[in-house]
Design a protein around this motif. Structure first.
Motif, PDB file in Angstrom:
ATOM      1  N   GLU A  56      49.256  12.778  12.916  1.00  0.00           N
ATOM      2  CA  GLU A  56      50.607  12.714  12.803  1.00  0.00           C
ATOM      3  C   GLU A  56      51.078  13.781  12.091  1.00  0.00           C
ATOM      4  OE1 GLU A  56      51.227   8.892  10.813  1.00  0.00           O
ATOM      5  OE2 GLU A  56      50.785   7.615  12.821  1.00  0.00           O
ATOM      6  N   ARG A  57      52.330  14.293  12.512  1.00  0.00           N
ATOM      7  CA  ARG A  57      53.116  15.304  11.692  1.00  0.00           C
ATOM      8  C   ARG A  57      53.518  14.723  10.418  1.00  0.00           C
ATOM      9  NH1 ARG A  57      53.848  19.609  14.965  1.00  0.00           N
ATOM     10  NH2 ARG A  57      53.868  19.245  16.975  1.00  0.00           N
ATOM     11  N   GLU A  58      53.479  15.367   9.348  1.00  0.00           N
ATOM     12  CA  GLU A  58      53.828  15.057   7.988  1.00  0.00           C
ATOM     13  C   GLU A  58      54.189  16.145   7.166  1.00  0.00           C
ATOM     14  OE1 GLU A  58      51.263  13.157   4.642  1.00  0.00           O
ATOM     15  OE2 GLU A  58      52.006  11.460   5.989  1.00  0.00           O
ATOM     16  N   ASN A  59      55.530  16.606   6.997  1.00  0.00           N
ATOM     17  CA  ASN A  59      56.018  17.504   6.286  1.00  0.00           C
ATOM     18  C   ASN A  59      55.406  18.816   6.790  1.00  0.00           C
ATOM     19  OD1 ASN A  59      57.587  15.811   4.704  1.00  0.00           O
ATOM     20  ND2 ASN A  59      55.646  15.433   3.384  1.00  0.00           N
ATOM     21  N   GLY A  60      55.379  19.067   7.936  1.00  0.00           N
ATOM     22  CA  GLY A  60      54.982  20.498   8.462  1.00  0.00           C
ATOM     23  C   GLY A  60      53.478  20.639   8.412  1.00  0.00           C
ATOM     24  N   SER A  61      52.559  19.551   8.221  1.00  0.00           N
ATOM     25  CA  SER A  61      51.409  19.557   8.651  1.00  0.00           C
ATOM     26  C   SER A  61      50.711  18.264   9.279  1.00  0.00           C
ATOM     27  CB  SER A  61      50.496  19.656   7.299  1.00  0.00           C
ATOM     28  OG  SER A  61      50.892  18.532   6.545  1.00  0.00           O
ATOM     29  N   PHE A  62      49.650  18.013   9.457  1.00  0.00           N
ATOM     30  CA  PHE A  62      49.045  16.865  10.262  1.00  0.00           C
ATOM     31  C   PHE A  62      48.182  16.082   9.181  1.00  0.00           C
ATOM     32  CE2 PHE A  62      49.672  19.992  13.491  1.00  0.00           C
ATOM     33  CZ  PHE A  62      50.530  19.192  14.292  1.00  0.00           C
ATOM     34  N   ARG A  63      48.448  14.646   9.401  1.00  0.00           N
ATOM     35  CA  ARG A  63      47.497  13.801   8.776  1.00  0.00           C
ATOM     36  C   ARG A  63      46.394  13.203   9.765  1.00  0.00           C
ATOM     37  NH1 ARG A  63      49.102   9.144   4.377  1.00  0.00           N
ATOM     38  NH2 ARG A  63      46.942   8.557   4.330  1.00  0.00           N
ATOM     39  N   GLN A  64      45.362  13.109   9.600  1.00  0.00           N
ATOM     40  CA  GLN A  64      44.352  12.832  10.549  1.00  0.00           C
ATOM     41  C   GLN A  64      44.065  11.246  10.449  1.00  0.00           C
ATOM     42  OE1 GLN A  64      40.869  14.833  10.544  1.00  0.00           O
ATOM     43  NE2 GLN A  64      41.519  16.656   9.310  1.00  0.00           N
ATOM     44  N   TYR A  65      43.774  10.600  11.405  1.00  0.00           N
ATOM     45  CA  TYR A  65      43.091   9.320  11.471  1.00  0.00           C
ATOM     46  C   TYR A  65      42.229   9.224  12.619  1.00  0.00           C
ATOM     47  CZ  TYR A  65      47.391   8.173   9.099  1.00  0.00           C
ATOM     48  OH  TYR A  65      48.688   8.106   8.098  1.00  0.00           O
ATOM     49  N   HIS A  66      41.006   8.415  12.247  1.00  0.00           N
ATOM     50  CA  HIS A  66      40.080   8.491  13.009  1.00  0.00           C
ATOM     51  C   HIS A  66      39.440   6.890  13.246  1.00  0.00           C
ATOM     52  CE1 HIS A  66      39.186  12.890  12.621  1.00  0.00           C
ATOM     53  NE2 HIS A  66      39.770  12.563  11.434  1.00  0.00           N
ATOM     54  N   LYS A  67      38.715   6.864  14.350  1.00  0.00           N
ATOM     55  CA  LYS A  67      38.031   5.710  14.528  1.00  0.00           C
ATOM     56  C   LYS A  67      38.985   4.331  14.499  1.00  0.00           C
ATOM     57  CE  LYS A  67      33.517   6.978  12.963  1.00  0.00           C
ATOM     58  NZ  LYS A  67      32.212   6.430  12.240  1.00  0.00           N
ATOM     59  N   SER A  68      38.686   3.433  14.025  1.00  0.00           N
ATOM     60  CA  SER A  68      39.416   2.168  13.984  1.00  0.00           C
ATOM     61  C   SER A  68      40.919   2.296  13.394  1.00  0.00           C
ATOM     62  CB  SER A  68      38.930   0.957  13.429  1.00  0.00           C
ATOM     63  OG  SER A  68      38.665   1.068  11.855  1.00  0.00           O
ATOM     64  N   ALA A  70      42.816   5.031  13.657  1.00  0.00           N
ATOM     65  CA  ALA A  70      43.488   5.530  14.642  1.00  0.00           C
ATOM     66  C   ALA A  70      43.891   4.656  15.895  1.00  0.00           C
ATOM     67  CB  ALA A  70      42.701   6.716  15.343  1.00  0.00           C
ATOM     68  N   ALA A  71      43.168   3.746  16.358  1.00  0.00           N
ATOM     69  CA  ALA A  71      43.396   2.709  17.205  1.00  0.00           C
ATOM     70  C   ALA A  71      44.309   1.826  16.833  1.00  0.00           C
ATOM     71  CB  ALA A  71      41.980   1.981  17.819  1.00  0.00           C
ATOM     72  N   LEU A  72      44.253   1.435  15.573  1.00  0.00           N
ATOM     73  CA  LEU A  72      45.161   0.316  15.158  1.00  0.00           C
ATOM     74  C   LEU A  72      46.454   0.725  14.918  1.00  0.00           C
ATOM     75  CD1 LEU A  72      42.547  -1.818  12.757  1.00  0.00           C
ATOM     76  CD2 LEU A  72      43.375  -2.339  15.276  1.00  0.00           C
ATOM     77  N   ARG A  73      46.381   1.996  14.267  1.00  0.00           N
ATOM     78  CA  ARG A  73      47.868   2.790  14.189  1.00  0.00           C
ATOM     79  C   ARG A  73      48.528   3.050  15.327  1.00  0.00           C
ATOM     80  NH1 ARG A  73      49.511   4.561   9.180  1.00  0.00           N
ATOM     81  NH2 ARG A  73      51.071   6.333   9.568  1.00  0.00           N
ATOM     82  N   ILE A  74      47.894   3.466  16.446  1.00  0.00           N
ATOM     83  CA  ILE A  74      48.418   3.566  17.723  1.00  0.00           C
ATOM     84  C   ILE A  74      49.006   2.104  18.174  1.00  0.00           C
ATOM     85  CG2 ILE A  74      47.952   3.937  20.207  1.00  0.00           C
ATOM     86  CD1 ILE A  74      46.023   6.288  19.107  1.00  0.00           C
ATOM     87  N   ALA A  75      48.107   1.200  18.070  1.00  0.00           N
ATOM     88  CA  ALA A  75      48.337  -0.102  18.532  1.00  0.00           C
ATOM     89  C   ALA A  75      49.843  -0.676  17.859  1.00  0.00           C
ATOM     90  CB  ALA A  75      47.378  -1.299  18.391  1.00  0.00           C
ATOM     91  N   ALA A  76      50.018  -0.365  16.544  1.00  0.00           N
ATOM     92  CA  ALA A  76      51.057  -0.953  15.969  1.00  0.00           C
ATOM     93  C   ALA A  76      52.157  -0.417  16.563  1.00  0.00           C
ATOM     94  CB  ALA A  76      50.902  -0.546  14.517  1.00  0.00           C
ATOM     95  N   SER A  77      52.152   0.924  17.011  1.00  0.00           N
ATOM     96  CA  SER A  77      53.535   1.555  17.749  1.00  0.00           C
ATOM     97  C   SER A  77      53.631   1.018  19.156  1.00  0.00           C
ATOM     98  CB  SER A  77      53.433   2.950  17.469  1.00  0.00           C
ATOM     99  OG  SER A  77      53.323   3.509  16.416  1.00  0.00           O
ATOM    100  N   LEU A  78      52.780   0.423  19.875  1.00  0.00           N
ATOM    101  CA  LEU A  78      52.945   0.000  21.089  1.00  0.00           C
ATOM    102  C   LEU A  78      53.805  -1.220  21.420  1.00  0.00           C
ATOM    103  CD1 LEU A  78      49.404   0.428  22.573  1.00  0.00           C
ATOM    104  CD2 LEU A  78      51.105   2.052  22.695  1.00  0.00           C
ATOM    105  N   THR A  79      54.447  -1.404  22.527  1.00  0.00           N
ATOM    106  CA  THR A  79      55.447  -2.464  22.742  1.00  0.00           C
ATOM    107  C   THR A  79      54.467  -3.641  23.280  1.00  0.00           C
ATOM    108  OG1 THR A  79      55.767  -1.810  24.841  1.00  0.00           O
ATOM    109  CG2 THR A  79      57.386  -1.149  23.289  1.00  0.00           C
ATOM    110  N   GLY A  80      55.233  -4.951  23.375  1.00  0.00           N
ATOM    111  CA  GLY A  80      54.512  -6.082  23.842  1.00  0.00           C
ATOM    112  C   GLY A  80      53.164  -6.688  22.927  1.00  0.00           C
ATOM    113  N   TYR A  81      52.328  -7.398  23.546  1.00  0.00           N
ATOM    114  CA  TYR A  81      51.282  -8.206  22.698  1.00  0.00           C
ATOM    115  C   TYR A  81      50.260  -7.041  22.111  1.00  0.00           C
ATOM    116  CZ  TYR A  81      53.382 -12.281  24.461  1.00  0.00           C
ATOM    117  OH  TYR A  81      54.138 -13.384  24.801  1.00  0.00           O
ATOM    118  N   TRP A  82      50.309  -5.830  22.545  1.00  0.00           N
ATOM    119  CA  TRP A  82      49.446  -4.943  22.273  1.00  0.00           C
ATOM    120  C   TRP A  82      49.339  -4.680  20.860  1.00  0.00           C
ATOM    121  CZ3 TRP A  82      45.402  -4.424  24.948  1.00  0.00           C
ATOM    122  CH2 TRP A  82      45.323  -4.605  26.348  1.00  0.00           C
TER     123      TRP A  82
END
Length: 141
Positions: A56-68, A70-82
């Protein structure tokens, strides 16, 4: 970033393309030139992919997320029941990542694998990062 020869990973990326209505995410195949470049920059293995990576872009750099994470952060941004999958973030990370690692180690056996990388469909090509500019590797995607 995801492993594009893994059927489970490809299924996840297709789901993300379908339910990311805001086009918030850009996908990157770990086997692509951009994926290899980013994995190298992150100090991660270039051949054995045991985790998805969310940058994720953050103030000109990237913040890293791995494993669960990453998956949960992605899921939180999706639409629907996901989006409800994100409630699993209340389970302690070590327990979540234990399950994640079990699935990651067995994903080819349980879900299968392709002989070659799955390439983006023409309609989705704009949602994939395939190359990184050598002159300006941090340019927006």
């Amino acid at each position: 970033m995801f492993d594009s020869i893994c059927n489970l990973c490809n299924g996840w990326s297709r789901l993300l393309l379908k339910y990311d209505k805001e086009h918030y995410f850009t996908l990157c195949r770990a086997q692509s030139a951009a994926g290899q470049y980013l994995l190298q920059k992150l100090g991660m293995p270039l051949q054995d992919f045991e985790t998805m990576v969310l940058l994720e872009r953050e103030n000109g750099s990237f913040r890293q997320y791995h494993k669960s994470d990453a998956a949960l952060r992605i899921a939180a941004s999706l639409t629907g029941y996901w989006r409800l999958i994100a409630l699993l973030r209340y389970i302690p990370r070590p327990a979540r990542d234990l399950l994640y690692d079990l699935i990651a180690r067995n994903r080819y056996r349980w879900f299968g694998r392709r002989n070659s990388c799955l390439l983006p469909r023409a309609a989705d090509e704009h949602r994939f990062l395939e190359e990184v500019s050598e002159e300006n590797p941090n340019e927006p995607v």
